[in-house]
Motif scaffolding. Structure first.
Motif, PDB file in Angstrom:
ATOM      1  N   HIS A 386       0.854  -1.202   0.000  1.00  0.00           N
ATOM      2  CA  HIS A 386       0.000   0.000   0.000  1.00  0.00           C
ATOM      3  C   HIS A 386       0.880   1.240   0.000  1.00  0.00           C
ATOM      4  N   TYR A 389       0.180   5.131   0.939  1.00  0.00           N
ATOM      5  CA  TYR A 389       0.170   5.704   2.280  1.00  0.00           C
ATOM      6  C   TYR A 389       1.582   5.990   2.786  1.00  0.00           C
ATOM      7  N   ARG A 394      -0.629  11.585   3.533  1.00  0.00           N
ATOM      8  CA  ARG A 394      -1.653  10.574   3.256  1.00  0.00           C
ATOM      9  C   ARG A 394      -1.852   9.658   4.460  1.00  0.00           C
ATOM     10  N   LEU A 395      -0.755   9.259   5.089  1.00  0.00           N
ATOM     11  CA  LEU A 395      -0.859   8.381   6.244  1.00  0.00           C
ATOM     12  C   LEU A 395      -1.553   9.089   7.392  1.00  0.00           C
ATOM     13  N   HIS A 398      -5.198   9.294   6.756  1.00  0.00           N
ATOM     14  CA  HIS A 398      -5.858   7.995   6.843  1.00  0.00           C
ATOM     15  C   HIS A 398      -6.019   7.543   8.292  1.00  0.00           C
ATOM     16  N   SER A 408      -0.672   5.401  14.401  1.00  0.00           N
ATOM     17  CA  SER A 408      -0.315   5.436  12.983  1.00  0.00           C
ATOM     18  C   SER A 408       0.497   4.214  12.567  1.00  0.00           C
ATOM     19  N   CYS A 410       0.153   0.845  11.254  1.00  0.00           N
ATOM     20  CA  CYS A 410      -0.910   0.106  10.564  1.00  0.00           C
ATOM     21  C   CYS A 410      -1.284  -1.181  11.300  1.00  0.00           C
TER      22      CYS A 410
END
Length: 617
Positions: A386, A389, A394-395, A398, A408, A410
């Motif tokens: 991915h 991200y 962007r991360l 999200h 943060s 994932c």
């Protein structure tokens, strides 16, 4: 101690004596597996000459030490003195040369039977189990205490598993050849036709467990040894050995799934396995020789559904109700249900590696814990696919969390710690997104509330609705008002309580949620009916430096353990009071005066899910 539990241990000792345990140690006992290199297996030493680096990294792994002969260097416990007494039996330990022995004795030191030899060990990472050779028996017995590496002390083996205690105990004899041998040795055969004895190609998980039998490969390389590199390159590819990295992602994962998965046996499959061992070889399709169990009845093939219906397979001991894996060692089953596997190319070796490039001892020791590829313990594990991200903005958009925060990462949201095993929580290997609806349907803690221990399900539902437009489910008064972690810890089933006991010691959750309000929850879990829950909660309570030396003697009767908690840890926090911020107080049951809201506490604790539970890790 109950009469039935006392009788159980006395019966074990009587059985040892009746089977003829003597000071004579029988090196050729029928119960001890024999190494037999047949069916094309050659053993890991045959790999060393050409694959020295890979052999060295494997040697540093816990796979190699999964099962070992009980010899110096393998036995990690100090075999001297006497263990604590458990159910009126202690064990006098000694060493004679390179051999170890254990002698059952009464608490006053009086011998109950002659010494017996320790034949094998299992485990070297979290704790180590010792298998006892019994003269005249076709079964290995098990020392009922294990040496805990982290605690550096003897603890009851039963306490390391989530199961009712002490009246409903795991069998202490017969387990080796019936269960453990399947995944703790290489090419096991419980009753080999040659002599009706148990045979293994190698103790532990060796090279050929993942690459397949090596005889043909060794012979081929011997034929080619005098050829130069260009001549070898011109020859057909060597298909005599399997490299999981060269396989399609599903076949590659099945190499791990042969052990890290739930497989069922019909009577016919079990009979064949006992005489001939498993038919599976790396590179083949696992389903051709095994019944792979799925987490919900409807996903299984008919023969497996019959076994489930007959009670031969207990899905509730292995899975959450929606099929997510609930116990450790079954990660392959979790991977099977992941969209990243089903619609992509994700495999076990997307994140894990068996042979790291490093040879630095400290780095190897860290790698051995989970055998993760470098950087795969954080967002990079997901960003390799991915990549969109990878941009910080962007991360951040999200996750809605600071880039350097645990929120943060994932993995914390998409692989939360909702699997239980080895007295800790382990990441769920089914890749999903947080869902309050799934939590309500299954009881599986959601990622948001496992980190934000001071928050309610309503708060999590509101965040997910605002950030990701998740429908907000209907919640009851407690779910609106009480921290989800508190509800699971006080009212949940034994598995939920074990996960919460671990979560209250998890550093990221403690940093996010504060800790001043936690002692009332931990002191409750430290008095839980289940040994494992008490053990985990005590370990989590030690995260507070004031209680760094806290310990709980699990060999004592539970009433005495509870008394120790009440007179120590519980009395301490009651005298000091609890602390919570104004925003936390209602959710965590703490008043402005620092006192526990006992009315709400009793109401929640009075609804505890007391169903008998056993998780089959």
């Amino acid at each position: 101690m109950t009469q039935s539990s006392r009788t159980t241990w006395i019966a074990i000792v009587v059985a040892l004596a009746a089977l003829g345990v003597s000071a004579k140690w029988v090196a050729d006992s029928a119960a001890v597996p024999t190494r037999r290199l047949d069916e094309g297996y050659v053993g890991s030493e045959a790999c060393r000459a050409c694959h020295a680096d890979n052999h060295a990294s494997w040697s540093a792994s816990y796979h190699r030490r999964m099962t070992q002969e009980a010899r110096p260097g393998a036995v990690l416990a100090p075999f001297e003195g006497t263990t604590p007494a458990l159910e009126a039996v202690a064990w006098k330990l000694s060493r004679k040369g390179d051999e170890y022995r254990a002698e059952p004795v009464a608490p006053d030191g009086k011998s109950l039977a002659a010494p017996t030899r320790v034949a094998l060990t299992t485990g070297s990472h979290h704790y180590q189990i010792y298998w006892l050779e019994v003269d005249g028996s076709a079964e290995l017995a098990q020392l009922p205490l294990v040496w805990h590496l982290g605690e550096q002390r003897w603890v009851p083996r039963r306490s390391m598993f989530l199961a009712p205690t002490p009246d409903s105990q795991f069998a202490e004899t017969g387990r080796w050849a019936r269960t453990c041998i399947k995944c703790h040795t290489t090419n096991p055969t419980p009753r080999h036709p040659a002599d009706e004895r148990t045979h293994v190609a190698e103790f532990g998980i060796s090279c050929e467990a993942c690459h397949g039998p090596g005889a043909a490969h060794v012979a081929l390389q011997d034929e080619r040894k005098d050829l130069d590199r260009d001549a070898v390159r011109a020859l057909p590819a060597d298909t005599t050995i399997t490299n999981p990295r060269d396989l399609p992602h599903d076949r590659s994962s099945e190499v791990c799934g042969q052990c890290h998965g739930v497989r069922a046996m019909t009577p016919e499959i079990r009979s064949a396995w006992e005489k001939d061992g498993f038919a599976f070889r790396p590179g083949a399709e696992l389903a051709e020789s095994s019944i792979v169990v799925r987490g919900t009845p409807e996903e299984n093939e008919p023969i497996c559904r019959e076994l489930i219906g007959a009670g031969s397979i207990r899905l509730d001991e292995l899975f959450w109700s929606d099929g997510h894996v609930r116990v450790s060692g079954r990660e392959y089953n979790g991977l099977l249900e992941s969209p990243c596997f089903q619609r992509g190319d994700m495999s076990c070796i997307s994140c894990h590696e068996m042979h790291p490039s490093t040879r630095e001892p400290a780095a190897l020791a860290k790698w051995a814990n989970d055998q993760l590829r470098s950087g795969m313990d954080g967002p990079r594990a997901c960003l390799q696919c991915h990549a969109e991200y990878g941009a910080p903005e962007r991360l951040r958009a999200h996750t809605h969390h600071a880039l350097d925060s645990s929120g943060s990462d994932c993995l914390n949201c998409h692989m939360p710690y909702t699997t239980y095993g080895l007295t800790k929580a382990i990441r769920d290997h089914t890749i999903t997104s947080p869902s309050i609806a799934a939590t309500l349907a299954t009881g599986r803690p959601d990622a948001c509330n496992q980190c934000h221990l001071d928050r309610t399900l309503a708060w999590a539902a509101d965040q997910l609705h605002t950030w990701y437009d998740h429908p907000r489910p209907t919640l009851d008064a407690d779910q609106e008002r009480t921290a989800a972690s508190v509800t699971w810890a006080l009212s949940g089933d034994a598995g939920q309580r074990a996960l919460m006991a671990w979560s209250f010691g998890w550093a990221p959750a403690r940093a996010v949620s504060g800790t001043g309000w936690m002692p009332f929850v931990l002191s409750t879990l430290m008095q839980d009916p289940y040994d494992a829950v008490r053990f985990i909660a005590t370990r989590s309570a030690r995260a507070d430096g004031r209680h760094a030396g806290l310990s709980l003697d699990l060999t004592l009767p539970i009433d005495q353990q509870r008394l120790a908690v009440r007179s120590g840890y519980l009395r301490d926090w009651q005298s000091r009071g609890l602390s919570a911020t104004p925003a936390q107080r209602e959710a965590v049951l703490v008043g402005e005066d620092g006192k526990l809201d006992e009315t709400r506490f009793r109401a929640l604790y009075g609804r505890v899910d007391g169903r008998v539970m056993q998780l089959a890790e």
